[in-house]
Design an enzyme around this catalytic site. Structure first.
Site, PDB file in Angstrom:
ATOM      1  N   GLU A 186       1.023  -1.364   0.414  1.00 12.81           N
ATOM      2  CA  GLU A 186      -0.207  -0.039  -0.251  1.00 12.81           C
ATOM      3  C   GLU A 186       1.038   1.043   0.075  1.00 12.81           C
ATOM      4  O   GLU A 186       0.481   1.931   0.942  1.00 12.81           O
ATOM      5  CB  GLU A 186      -1.152   0.079   1.060  1.00 12.81           C
ATOM      6  CG  GLU A 186      -2.172  -0.883   1.594  1.00 12.81           C
ATOM      7  CD  GLU A 186      -3.113  -1.197   2.284  1.00 12.81           C
ATOM      8  OE1 GLU A 186      -2.636  -0.415   3.107  1.00 12.81           O
ATOM      9  OE2 GLU A 186      -4.062  -1.992   2.446  1.00 12.81           O
ATOM     10  N   GLU A 327      -5.044  -8.635   0.626  1.00  7.49           N
ATOM     11  CA  GLU A 327      -6.034  -8.511   1.286  1.00  7.49           C
ATOM     12  C   GLU A 327      -7.844  -8.087   1.253  1.00  7.49           C
ATOM     13  O   GLU A 327      -7.320  -7.546  -0.254  1.00  7.49           O
ATOM     14  CB  GLU A 327      -5.990  -7.251   2.047  1.00  7.49           C
ATOM     15  CG  GLU A 327      -4.377  -7.122   3.005  1.00  7.49           C
ATOM     16  CD  GLU A 327      -4.279  -6.105   3.590  1.00  7.49           C
ATOM     17  OE1 GLU A 327      -4.681  -5.086   4.032  1.00  7.49           O
ATOM     18  OE2 GLU A 327      -2.555  -5.904   3.713  1.00  7.49           O
TER      19      GLU A 327
END
Length: 400
Positions: A186, A327
């Site tokens: 991220e 995720e």
């Protein structure tokens, strides 16, 4: 995701994925390569996975510590319970931060790297697939984070990044293809808008440094599957025309057929965020089975999920690049709506089913927290299952 129990980092990720197209392989290639000889095989091997979240990426004042965010020390018994519940793979987020020494060598604290290896072995020695990454080092909200794509001194950042991955890859060079290395997590400029430059170019550069460094570390790294994300692991910003560049792979083993890939694309899926991650009781239901329209988001339902997965399929899977939904999940809002867990299970089912439909692997985000705003499927102190319904729907969606 970087999140303390009860404090979920609001990352507006869109995610989903795909991958499976079988790429022809040489069935007589070296033993290090034979297990995962195609995109379809590695996705099948990964199946549906589970994240050991908020443990090895947790930190206190910049020092990673697996108990810093109120989770207990990771045990073999916990990993055994995860495997017994049917998960085939485990993603282990790892932060390094102040456990990295000064330049020019940037030596990782040996005790920390030993502990990372020990936790990897808990799963690897049980025959599971394991993914490890550099996780929280790229968050501006984390003290002493350094992998910052819009920082001024990129020369130093890239040198540090190269040295860190050189040490990690060397430590794990003898592990077979059940160990997958992931470049980062991220990483973006912290602003939830369109990607900016030169930040995206730096993310691409990090991915290229990662691939080159791991391959040149030798051993089984030359044929290992490597996992790379685009901007903030966002599907639109990875599959769309926003600047993502797949790294070249010039140092990989010559035993891998030229038509075959060994690079995978990572995305995350928390859409719609008002259901999956927003910490309030406004939106507690999801999907076609929702009974209260006022509690259901106006977007991000099954049709959107499928369109996101198809986008990844059309962009990457057809080229032979596996995709991993590294995720996904939704937080517990049963304190606001007693039916919430039903919709959380529906969400998990649909993500895994859509991923299977498009040939993608999935890894559920578990932060170890149970109760309000938790993602937990297990009690990490007792190793008891806390969300059997969600696990059942993951299993059903994955076709176990």
């Amino acid at each position: 995701m970087a999140s303390r129990p009860g404090k979920i980092k609001a990352i507006l990720l869109t995610a989903a994925l795909a991958v499976a197209v079988a790429v022809p392989g040489n069935m007589n290639e070296a033993s290090a390569d034979s297990k995962a000889s195609s995109a379809a095989q590695i996705v099948a091997d990964l199946g549906a996975g589970w994240n050991l979240g908020n443990s090895l990426e947790a930190n206190s004042n910049g020092y990673p510590s697996e108990t810093a965010w109120n989770n207990p020390t990771v045990t073999q018994a916990l990993i055994d319970k995860v495997k017994a519940s049917g998960f085939k793979s485990i993603r282990i987020p790892v932060s390094y931060l102040r456990h990295i020494g000064p330049g020019p060598n940037y030596t990782i604290n040996s005790a920390w790297l030993n502990r990372v290896q020990q936790v990897v072995d808990y799963a690897y020695n049980r025959g599971m697939h394991v993914m490890i990454n550099i996780h929280g080092d790229g968050y501006k909200s984390i003290p002493y984070a350094w992998l910052i794509c819009d920082a001024s001194d990129q020369t130093t950042i890239k040198a540090k990044y190269q040295k860190v991955w050189q040490q990690i890859a060397s430590r794990f060079q003898n592990y077979d293809q059940r160990l997958i290395l992931e470049s980062m997590n991220e990483v973006f400029d912290g602003q939830y808008g369109n990607p900016t430059q030169p930040c995206y170019s730096n993310i691409n550069a990090y991915n290229q440094i990662f691939v080159d460094t791991v391959r040149r570390a030798g051993g089984k790294n030359t044929s290992r599957w490597l996992l790379v994300p685009g901007w903030n692991t966002n599907i639109d910003y990875t599959a769309g025309n926003y600047g993502f560049v797949i790294p070249t792979d010039q140092y990989r083993s010559p035993t891998i057929p030229s038509s075959e890939r060994r690079i995978m694309i990572s995305v995350h899926y928390y859409s719609p965020w008002d259901f999956a991650g927003e910490e309030n009781g406004n939106i507690t239901q999801w999907g076609r089975a929702a009974t209260d329209p006022s509690r259901k988001s106006t977007w991000g339902q099954e049709d959107y999920l499928n369109s996101q997965l198809k986008m990844m399929y059309d962009k990457f899977v057809v080229q032979g690049y596996p995709v991993v939904v590294g995720e996904y999940g939704s937080i517990d809002k049963t304190s606001f709506d007693s039916s919430n867990n039903t919709y959380r299970a529906d969400f998990a089912y649909e993500v895994t089913a859509a991923a299977k439909r498009y040939g993608a692997a999935t890894v559920y985000w578990d932060n170890g927290a149970n109760g309000q705003y938790g993602f937990g499927l297990f009690n990490r102190s007792s190793n008891a299952v806390t969300q059997q319904g969600i696990i059942n729907d993951i299993r059903n969606g994955a076709g176990w």
